[in-house]
Design an enzyme around this catalytic site. Sequence first.
Site, short mmCIF file in Angstrom:
data_model
loop_
_atom_site.label_atom_id
_atom_site.label_comp_id
_atom_site.label_asym_id
_atom_site.label_seq_id
_atom_site.Cartn_x
_atom_site.Cartn_y
_atom_site.Cartn_z
N LEU A 292 -63.47 22.31 -35.50
CA LEU A 292 -64.78 21.71 -35.74
C LEU A 292 -65.15 20.75 -34.62
O LEU A 292 -64.27 20.12 -34.03
CB LEU A 292 -64.76 20.93 -37.07
CG LEU A 292 -64.50 21.74 -38.34
CD1 LEU A 292 -64.35 20.80 -39.52
CD2 LEU A 292 -65.63 22.72 -38.59
N ASP B 64 -54.94 10.79 -31.11
CA ASP B 64 -56.06 11.73 -31.22
C ASP B 64 -57.30 11.18 -30.53
O ASP B 64 -58.07 11.93 -29.92
CB ASP B 64 -56.39 11.98 -32.70
CG ASP B 64 -55.32 12.83 -33.38
OD1 ASP B 64 -54.43 13.35 -32.66
OD2 ASP B 64 -55.38 12.98 -34.61
N CYS C 2 -32.05 -25.15 -36.90
CA CYS C 2 -33.14 -24.48 -36.19
C CYS C 2 -34.47 -24.75 -36.90
O CYS C 2 -34.63 -24.42 -38.08
CB CYS C 2 -32.87 -22.97 -36.12
SG CYS C 2 -34.21 -22.03 -35.37
N CYS D 200 -34.30 -23.25 -30.91
CA CYS D 200 -33.31 -24.33 -30.93
C CYS D 200 -32.20 -24.17 -29.90
O CYS D 200 -31.32 -25.03 -29.79
CB CYS D 200 -32.69 -24.45 -32.32
SG CYS D 200 -31.59 -23.07 -32.75
N LYS E 227 -61.14 15.05 -44.53
CA LYS E 227 -60.52 15.79 -43.43
C LYS E 227 -59.01 15.51 -43.48
O LYS E 227 -58.54 14.47 -43.03
CB LYS E 227 -61.10 15.36 -42.08
CG LYS E 227 -60.59 16.21 -40.92
CD LYS E 227 -61.26 15.82 -39.61
CE LYS E 227 -60.77 16.72 -38.49
NZ LYS E 227 -59.31 16.63 -38.28
N TYR F 164 -57.24 11.95 -26.85
CA TYR F 164 -57.51 13.38 -26.63
C TYR F 164 -59.01 13.65 -26.80
O TYR F 164 -59.61 14.36 -25.98
CB TYR F 164 -56.71 14.23 -27.62
CG TYR F 164 -57.05 15.70 -27.56
CD1 TYR F 164 -56.42 16.55 -26.64
CD2 TYR F 164 -58.02 16.25 -28.40
CE1 TYR F 164 -56.74 17.89 -26.58
CE2 TYR F 164 -58.36 17.59 -28.34
CZ TYR F 164 -57.72 18.40 -27.42
OH TYR F 164 -58.05 19.73 -27.35
N ASP F 165 -59.60 13.10 -27.86
CA ASP F 165 -61.04 13.31 -28.10
C ASP F 165 -61.88 12.77 -26.95
O ASP F 165 -62.87 13.39 -26.54
CB ASP F 165 -61.46 12.63 -29.41
CG ASP F 165 -60.87 13.31 -30.63
OD1 ASP F 165 -60.54 14.50 -30.54
OD2 ASP F 165 -60.74 12.63 -31.68
N GLU G 65 -65.97 17.16 -47.76
CA GLU G 65 -64.53 17.19 -48.04
C GLU G 65 -63.82 16.12 -47.21
O GLU G 65 -64.27 15.80 -46.10
CB GLU G 65 -63.95 18.56 -47.68
CG GLU G 65 -64.70 19.74 -48.25
CD GLU G 65 -64.37 21.05 -47.54
OE1 GLU G 65 -63.31 21.10 -46.87
OE2 GLU G 65 -65.16 22.00 -47.65
N CYS H 81 -31.34 -18.89 -28.84
CA CYS H 81 -32.53 -18.96 -29.70
C CYS H 81 -33.70 -19.56 -28.94
O CYS H 81 -33.55 -20.63 -28.31
CB CYS H 81 -32.22 -19.80 -30.94
SG CYS H 81 -33.68 -20.09 -31.98
#
Length: 683
Positions: A93, A43, A445, A424, A127, A46-47, A125, A421
Amino acid sequence: MPLLSQMQEYQADTTFAQLEALRQKLREYEYHYHVLDNPLVPDAEYDRLMNELKNLEWQHPEWITVDSPTQRVGAKPLDGFAQVTHEIPMLSLDNAFSDEELDGFLRRMESYITEDPHTLAFCCEPKLDGLAVSILYVDGVLSQAATRGDGSTGEDITSNIRTIRNIPLKLNMDNPPARLEVRGEVFMPQKGFEELNERALEKGEKTFANPRNAAAGSLRQLDPKITRQRPLVLNAYGIGVYESDDELPATHFERLQWLKSIGIPVNNEIRLATGREQLLAFYANIQAKRPTLGYDIDGTVLKVNDIGLQEQLGFISRSPRWAIAYKFPSQEEMTVLNDVEFQVGRTGAITPVAKLEPVFVAGVTVSNATLHNGDEIERLGIVIGDTVIIRRAGDVIPQIVGVVMDRRPENAKKIEFPTACPVCESAVVRVEGEAVARCTGGLFCGAQRKEALKHFVSRKAMDIDGVGEKLIEQLMERELVHTPADLFKLDHTTLMRLERMGEKSAQNALNSIEKAKNTTLARFLFALGIRDVGEATAQNLANHFHNLAAIRTATFEQLQAVQDVGEVVANRIVRFWQEPHNVAVVEDLISQGVHWQDVIQVEIADNPLKGKNVVLTGTLTQLTRDQAKALLQSFGCKVSGSVSSKTDYLIAGEKAGSKLAKAQELGVKILTEQEFIALTGEN
């Protein structure tokens, strides 16, 4: 960044073609977000692009077109649903991302009203992060429901809305309005989301990335039977169409309370606030509550409370002047994957860790993120050099949730999973049916030894609180400790030679080590770190066999007779005791004074708790939570963290909350702490 400062960054020679390309990019993102429920970017990205477009159009007003994303709300609906035209547009909004932008919102209102915006009452409120819907009641009966769509036209989802349990099909009032349009957000609580994904995994189905996607996908099912099975919830936030002889209340807050009184659910966190300082206090309070709310929010919504003033302030093209969404710092951001390193865990699990270009996400700078395993790398289709989407919610470890494919560079490099690994150089193998690849080096190990020691001293194992991770790392780096038994051979002089180790710290560590010698058989078994032998299994083994000698010599078949021990775990226990090194370490620990009382066999055949599924909730006053859990396990109980239809008993302490309510709903037998203690015969 303040709007004016952003504007000054743009060059005057921006071409119309560049602006159109930006619009097209936003349209693509909107389509994937609103229509396909499959966001391509966070988001926050996008904003940022939307702000960039707004600023460019501010510089070139002659280039504004009616189909610009700045002039619209969402995206066109799919053809799979009937279309519904909103009599009153469902606008989105404007956003604020800083206190300065909130000040700008208040300042802009001064041109339209005579009142001082800093003295106005606002209805505040959370969001909610869900899907905006419109629900029309005709003569008090649910008649039609639609998504917001592009603000003018949405999709008819009436059949699906009817399946949501907290939405009344009929209003709770004697003389309902001829027409009442309720507007609100449909979302999925976090617990329901987790359970939905768990069920999907069990069935081998695709899981949802987040609760918002789950809510959107559930609400727009063509088959309402599927929607009915999804844990969706509505919170109303406003009223659209209203036709009645009775007038509505004159304030937004009172209207929401009126909706609540006639059976429409509204959010419990809604508050009134007056002036800038109270608005900021509400924002800070909700942000602090965010991790415990039980549902996703991404900011606060602040609305002028007086409806008359709302009407005076009016609207701009896509949003009201009387409301703003003050958003929290993004929980998702984009950055570049620079490299992948591979870490080795206590049981040899090889975990890929993404090394990222540092990025600020949800209040912290993130430079590392887990990639879980090879399957996750394959699922994401990720390569080194990719632009990735990072998510960090609350205290959750940052994770990569997506790849921005259109930003992949030409020199991107495939991630090669190691065959040896990285610590080791032992072979790395992946057992068929498991997602995790493992180092075969065992305690040879160094990485596995270090993690095994950290586990051994942990609170639920031997509980050596004076020996932490940093001390273990120092002891291993100086080769002073190789096995858990070596901890009990440390002396004051040795500890005093370590960095940042004073007289008091050294003595505290030695006291903790000495105290840990007196333990229980269950703790000792858990501390050994046998793969897949957790607390509950260790307790079950202790209860079943009563002493270590019996466990060491138990056959595969005898182990399978223990509660919750299947073929896989039984095999791992047998193999652990077949390894001479493991036996030597255990004998060394005992020779250093580690001891416990053998478990006394208690006849519990007639006890109603025996073998039952039990859940603990609330605050216990006579026992700690760990003591209560251990006591239950001694009766062969399975102690779970959540209430379900399989729960036999709920033990409810003080201030029991949602678990108690669910148990009552399901008809689960509920015990007080006193009743529980009486059943066990404990004093």
